[in-house]
Design an enzyme around this catalytic site. Sequence first.
Site, PDB file in Angstrom:
ATOM      1  CG  HIS A   1      20.253  43.475  26.197  1.00  0.00           C
ATOM      2  ND1 HIS A   1      19.487  42.781  25.299  1.00  0.00           N
ATOM      3  CD2 HIS A   1      21.376  42.722  26.393  1.00  0.00           C
ATOM      4  CE1 HIS A   1      20.127  41.649  24.978  1.00  0.00           C
ATOM      5  NE2 HIS A   1      21.265  41.599  25.628  1.00  0.00           N
TER       6      HIS A   1
ATOM      7  CD  GLU B   1      19.621  42.709  17.409  1.00  0.00           C
ATOM      8  OE1 GLU B   1      18.717  43.324  16.779  1.00  0.00           O
ATOM      9  OE2 GLU B   1      19.547  42.464  18.619  1.00  0.00           O
TER      10      GLU B   1
ATOM     11  CG  HIS C   1      22.036  38.630  19.972  1.00  0.00           C
ATOM     12  ND1 HIS C   1      22.823  39.553  20.617  1.00  0.00           N
ATOM     13  CD2 HIS C   1      21.012  39.300  19.419  1.00  0.00           C
ATOM     14  CE1 HIS C   1      22.268  40.740  20.476  1.00  0.00           C
ATOM     15  NE2 HIS C   1      21.171  40.625  19.747  1.00  0.00           N
ATOM     16  CB  ILE C   2      27.067  33.903  20.169  1.00  0.00           C
ATOM     17  CG1 ILE C   2      28.009  34.755  19.316  1.00  0.00           C
ATOM     18  CG2 ILE C   2      27.594  32.482  20.328  1.00  0.00           C
ATOM     19  CD1 ILE C   2      29.307  35.128  20.012  1.00  0.00           C
ATOM     20  CB  SER C   3      23.635  33.015  23.802  1.00  0.00           C
ATOM     21  OG  SER C   3      23.352  34.382  24.080  1.00  0.00           O
TER      22      SER C   3
ATOM     23  NE  ARG D   1      22.467  34.075  28.189  1.00  0.00           N
ATOM     24  CZ  ARG D   1      23.614  34.745  28.018  1.00  0.00           C
ATOM     25  NH1 ARG D   1      23.991  35.148  26.809  1.00  0.00           N
ATOM     26  NH2 ARG D   1      24.393  34.992  29.051  1.00  0.00           N
TER      27      ARG D   1
ATOM     28  CG  ASP E   1      19.370  57.728  18.490  1.00  0.00           C
ATOM     29  OD1 ASP E   1      18.259  57.220  18.217  1.00  0.00           O
ATOM     30  OD2 ASP E   1      19.554  58.467  19.473  1.00  0.00           O
TER      31      ASP E   1
ATOM     32  N   PRO F   1      31.047  44.883  23.562  1.00  0.00           N
ATOM     33  CG  PRO F   1      29.806  45.730  25.330  1.00  0.00           C
ATOM     34  CD  PRO F   1      29.933  45.801  23.841  1.00  0.00           C
ATOM     35  CG  ASN F   2      32.563  41.929  28.325  1.00  0.00           C
ATOM     36  OD1 ASN F   2      33.631  42.216  28.846  1.00  0.00           O
ATOM     37  ND2 ASN F   2      31.420  42.448  28.732  1.00  0.00           N
TER      38      ASN F   2
ATOM     39  CE1 TYR G   1      27.411  34.891  24.863  1.00  0.00           C
ATOM     40  CE2 TYR G   1      28.798  34.663  26.809  1.00  0.00           C
ATOM     41  CZ  TYR G   1      27.697  35.209  26.184  1.00  0.00           C
ATOM     42  OH  TYR G   1      26.873  36.073  26.863  1.00  0.00           O
TER      43      TYR G   1
ATOM     44  CG  ASN H   1      27.018  39.924  19.211  1.00  0.00           C
ATOM     45  OD1 ASN H   1      26.363  40.549  20.058  1.00  0.00           O
ATOM     46  ND2 ASN H   1      27.429  38.683  19.407  1.00  0.00           N
TER      47      ASN H   1
ATOM     48  NE  ARG I   1      36.819  33.117  32.187  1.00  0.00           N
ATOM     49  CZ  ARG I   1      36.747  33.980  33.207  1.00  0.00           C
ATOM     50  NH1 ARG I   1      37.504  35.047  33.219  1.00  0.00           N
ATOM     51  NH2 ARG I   1      35.934  33.755  34.219  1.00  0.00           N
TER      52      ARG I   1
ATOM     53  CB  ALA J   1      25.816  43.995  27.606  1.00  0.00           C
TER      54      ALA J   1
ATOM     55  NE  ARG K   1      22.028  37.610  29.358  1.00  0.00           N
ATOM     56  CZ  ARG K   1      23.189  38.246  29.600  1.00  0.00           C
ATOM     57  NH1 ARG K   1      23.687  39.067  28.718  1.00  0.00           N
ATOM     58  NH2 ARG K   1      23.858  38.028  30.720  1.00  0.00           N
TER      59      ARG K   1
END
Length: 146
Positions: free
Chosen positions: A80, A98, A100-102, A107, A87, A11-12, A24, A74, A19, A77, A111
């Site tokens: 978490h 896996e 993650h950009i950040s 953070r 599963d 998501p996002n 990011y 990725n 943004r 959210a 997270r």
Amino acid sequence: MPATIFVLNGPNLNLLGKRQPEIYGAETLEDVERRCRAGLPEGVDLRLLQSNHEGQLIDWIHEARDAAAGIVINPGAFTHTSIAILDALNAYDGPVIEVHISNVHKRESFRHHSYVSLRADGVIAGLGIEGYEAAVRRIAGLVAGT
Ligand code: CA2
């Protein structure tokens, strides 16, 4: 038939490059795909997918059981929160990385825990979108046997 790597985004992440560039970066998911494709060895292809819906991501992970030589994910959210994505990944036999950009560990504390890390063979965080390139390169190497 080429071996296909699924590059799944949660998501996002459709807003990447549009943004919050301070967190990011300024590059978009299209840039991620172009960069990842640039390093692909012959005989290896990728499918970059993004959804804001948990069930759609789970359906793609199920599809990967027959269609993908590896998964780069990725989960956004859902990282978490989602035992359901964990599963689904546990029912997938190939390599999973896996991304993650950040740097999630720098953070908020919510997270710091990842359900997906319980399944992932590798975890990359904080390298910006270069993390996707590293993950795809790693899986492509495993697939191509290089
Ligand atoms: O650092 C990452 O890649 C994250 O997976 C990104 C998620 C966040 O919830 C995770 O904790 C860490 C958020 C993705 C939101 O993506 C946006 C991109 C650009 C603008 C706004 C949101």
